[in-house]
Motif scaffolding. Structure first.
Motif, PDB file in Angstrom:
ATOM      1  N   VAL A   1      14.442  35.598  19.394  1.00  9.61           N
ATOM      2  CA  VAL A   1      15.682  34.827  19.329  1.00  9.61           C
ATOM      3  C   VAL A   1      16.345  35.008  17.964  1.00  9.61           C
ATOM      4  CG1 VAL A   1      16.669  32.497  19.340  1.00  9.61           C
ATOM      5  CG2 VAL A   1      14.928  33.135  21.021  1.00  9.61           C
ATOM      6  N   ASP A   2      15.557  34.906  16.898  1.00  9.34           N
ATOM      7  CA  ASP A   2      16.107  35.099  15.549  1.00  9.34           C
ATOM      8  C   ASP A   2      16.715  36.493  15.405  1.00  9.34           C
ATOM      9  OD1 ASP A   2      15.261  32.578  14.894  1.00  9.34           O
ATOM     10  OD2 ASP A   2      13.400  33.243  13.933  1.00  9.34           O
ATOM     11  N   THR A   3      16.013  37.493  15.908  1.00 15.11           N
ATOM     12  CA  THR A   3      16.503  38.863  15.824  1.00 15.11           C
ATOM     13  C   THR A   3      17.841  39.017  16.542  1.00 15.11           C
ATOM     14  OG1 THR A   3      14.248  39.734  15.695  1.00 15.11           O
ATOM     15  CG2 THR A   3      15.967  41.262  16.384  1.00 15.11           C
ATOM     16  N   ALA A   4      17.950  38.428  17.728  1.00 17.35           N
ATOM     17  CA  ALA A   4      19.183  38.537  18.502  1.00 17.35           C
ATOM     18  C   ALA A   4      20.340  37.796  17.826  1.00 17.35           C
ATOM     19  CB  ALA A   4      18.957  37.983  19.909  1.00 17.35           C
ATOM     20  N   GLU A   5      20.072  36.640  17.251  1.00 15.99           N
ATOM     21  CA  GLU A   5      21.131  35.898  16.578  1.00 15.99           C
ATOM     22  C   GLU A   5      21.616  36.633  15.332  1.00 15.99           C
ATOM     23  OE1 GLU A   5      19.343  32.105  15.930  1.00 15.99           O
ATOM     24  OE2 GLU A   5      19.901  31.316  17.919  1.00 15.99           O
ATOM     25  N   LEU A   6      20.708  37.268  14.637  1.00 17.25           N
ATOM     26  CA  LEU A   6      21.114  38.050  13.467  1.00 17.25           C
ATOM     27  C   LEU A   6      21.903  39.288  13.883  1.00 17.25           C
ATOM     28  CD1 LEU A   6      17.856  37.670  11.375  1.00 17.25           C
ATOM     29  CD2 LEU A   6      20.144  36.926  10.669  1.00 17.25           C
ATOM     30  N   GLN A   7      21.620  39.820  15.073  1.00 18.68           N
ATOM     31  CA  GLN A   7      22.397  40.956  15.552  1.00 18.68           C
ATOM     32  C   GLN A   7      23.853  40.557  15.779  1.00 18.68           C
ATOM     33  OE1 GLN A   7      21.664  44.133  15.741  1.00 18.68           O
ATOM     34  NE2 GLN A   7      23.728  44.577  16.498  1.00 18.68           N
ATOM     35  N   VAL A   8      24.085  39.304  16.169  1.00 16.77           N
ATOM     36  CA  VAL A   8      25.464  38.814  16.307  1.00 16.77           C
ATOM     37  C   VAL A   8      26.178  38.893  14.959  1.00 16.77           C
ATOM     38  CG1 VAL A   8      26.899  36.815  16.847  1.00 16.77           C
ATOM     39  CG2 VAL A   8      24.878  37.309  18.242  1.00 16.77           C
ATOM     40  N   ARG A   9      25.503  38.471  13.898  1.00 14.03           N
ATOM     41  CA  ARG A   9      26.114  38.508  12.562  1.00 14.03           C
ATOM     42  C   ARG A   9      26.352  39.945  12.095  1.00 14.03           C
ATOM     43  NH1 ARG A   9      22.793  33.787   9.259  1.00 14.03           N
ATOM     44  NH2 ARG A   9      23.019  32.152  10.852  1.00 14.03           N
ATOM     45  N   VAL A  10      25.424  40.825  12.423  1.00 13.40           N
ATOM     46  CA  VAL A  10      25.610  42.237  12.054  1.00 13.40           C
ATOM     47  C   VAL A  10      26.835  42.797  12.756  1.00 13.40           C
ATOM     48  CG1 VAL A  10      24.606  44.549  12.217  1.00 13.40           C
ATOM     49  CG2 VAL A  10      23.175  42.619  11.543  1.00 13.40           C
TER      50      VAL A  10
END
Length: 469
Positions: A270-279
């Motif tokens: 989940v953390d990885t996916a949310e950070l992908q949004v920011r990227v």
């Protein structure tokens, strides 16, 4: 009628103590124990080693992401030949003069580029890579627990199938004696040909069961070799890990949904996916780079000349419209993040169900052990009574054969129940996420994934892995 197989009866009873006593009777000072077998699996199982290599590969995502903070340096060089011919005006105004000129121009340059701002994509990519590392470590923990459970299960399966094979072989010996005595009684007219046929039928069936038991044991040995890495020799008794099982189901479920590595891995996803949004959102921000160039030229205009140029510039790029791809990638990343949140909840539900299921199997196995022990005791008494009654003509040969079969079935059930008692205790601990070498107190060197991460996270260059490859 002679009393049937007193020696065989005592020998069969020795096998009826099931997995633990059978293993203990054959174990020696050099016997393999369940703990030592699990230590072997932890140290050399190929599936586990492959997952460790996968974690080390994921570790490299961090230095890849961190490279966005560092400058990039590129060197260029070129060389060639040029030829020119024509007419040029005379410096004295006297007309034109033909000329021919051949040159061998060459140049060498160096460019250094340093990113100053890129919409925080490097920072978010680095955090994303770290979340991927943490998730990979949790996946490794899951693989470790699966390997340890498979090791315990294969160990107990070998013990079970060895004991059942011994029981089946002993049963053949008992039935051979039964058939011999039945034929003797037939010869003197005490029984009919039907009694002989019944004894022969049971003996043939028993020999068939020996073949089945041998095949089952070979399959269990093959699985043991696959998981543990060596052939099973003398195996010591296996015992349940009740010390790691909580007293209540509710406590077990609570531990599972809060500690199981599958749940932790899902949360890191989940953390990885949310950070992908920011990227992805960073692609809409301006990018600022500082670029420096140094260029050395030779023979560029006339033979023997040299030129040196240098420049430093700040380059600002502001995205205005990119065809809609950046917006689609942001929306896509948000949907993926939502998917990962749902998957995390589904993983919790799976863990909860696994704990409840394995807890129920363990309680059932405990009850089955007690019931099977009572069944064996009752079947032994019944067989003794039937034999005595058959000796005085109150029971038939078929009655004796049925009683022997019931006792054999009871002993096999006891062996299976004791095997399940051990395996399902490991299953509960695994379902909670606590089946680790540390909690099992295995004598084995712990694999520490963080050591490799610390070795590579700050590397600026180099193609060799920390282990020298």
């Amino acid at each position: 009628m002679r009393r049937l197989g007193t020696h065989h009866g005592r020998r069969t009873a020795a096998f009826a103590t099931a997995v633990f006593a059978i293993a203990a009777a054959t174990a020696s000072a050099s016997a393999e124990t369940l703990d030592s077998a699990l230590a072997r699996a932890y140290g050399g199982n190929p599936t586990l080693d492959a997952q460790r290599a996968a974690v080390r590969a994921v570790d490299e995502n961090v230095p890849i992401a961190i490279s966005g903070y560092r400058p990039t340096v590129a060197a260029t060089a070129s060389t060639g030949a040029s030829y020119a011919t024509g007419e040029a005006g005379s410096a004295l105004g006297g007309g034109t003069q033909p000329f021919r000129r051949g040159l061998f121009p060459a140049s060498a340059g160096l460019q250094v580029s340093q990113n100053i701002f890129n919409g925080f994509r490097t920072a978010n990519s680095t955090r994303q890579a770290e979340s991927q590392v943490f998730g990979a470590r949790e996946t490794l923990r899951t693989t470790e627990q699966t390997t340890l459970f498979n090791g315990a299960q294969s160990y107990m399966n070998v013990l079970r199938d060895t004991a059942i094979l011994d029981l089946q072989r002993n049963n053949v010996e008992v039935l051979e004696e039964q058939l011999r005595q039945t034929r003797d009684r037939f010869n003197v007219g005490e029984v009919t040909r039907t009694d002989v046929a019944q004894a022969e039928s049971r003996l043939a069936a028993a020999r068939s069961q020996v073949a089945v038991a041998e095949a089952n044991l070979q399959a269990s040995i093959a699985t043991f070799r696959q998981v543990i890495g060596v052939e099973p020799r003398q195996l010591a008794p296996g015992r349940p890990v009740d010390r790691l099982v909580p007293r209540t189901l509710a406590a077990s479920v609570e531990i599972g949904i809060s500690e199981h590595p599958a749940v932790m891995s899902a949360l890191h996803a989940v953390d990885t996916a949310e950070l992908q949004v920011r990227v992805a959102e960073g692609a809409l921000a301006p990018t600022l780079n500082l670029v420096g160039n140094v260029q050395q030229g030779f023979n560029s205009q006339v033979s023997g000349d040299q030129t040196l140029s240098a420049s430093v510039a700040a380059q600002l790029s502001v995205p205005i419209y990119q065809g809609g791809a950046a917006y689609a990638q942001i929306r896509q990343a948000k949907e993926t993040a939502g998917q990962r949140r749902i998957e995390a909840e589904a993983t919790r539900d799976q863990v909860r169900a696994a704990v409840i299921s394995s807890w129920g199997q363990l309680q059932s196995a405990k009850a089955n052990v007690q019931a099977a022990q009572a069944q064996v005791t009752a079947a032994e008494v019944a067989l003794t009574g039937v034999r005595e009654e058959a000796r005085v003509g109150q029971r038939t040969t078929l009655d004796v054969l049925n009683a022997q079969q019931e006792l054999l079935t009871a002993r096999v059930n006891l062996i299976t129940a004791q095997r399940d008692r051990v395996v399902f205790s490991y299953a509960v601990v695994r379902a909670m996420g606590r089946l680790t070498t540390k909690l099992l107190a295995l004598n084995v060197a712990q694999y520490r994934a963080k050591e490799h991460f610390d070795q590579v996270k700050d590397l600026w260059y180099g193609v060799r892995t920390p282990d020298g490859r």
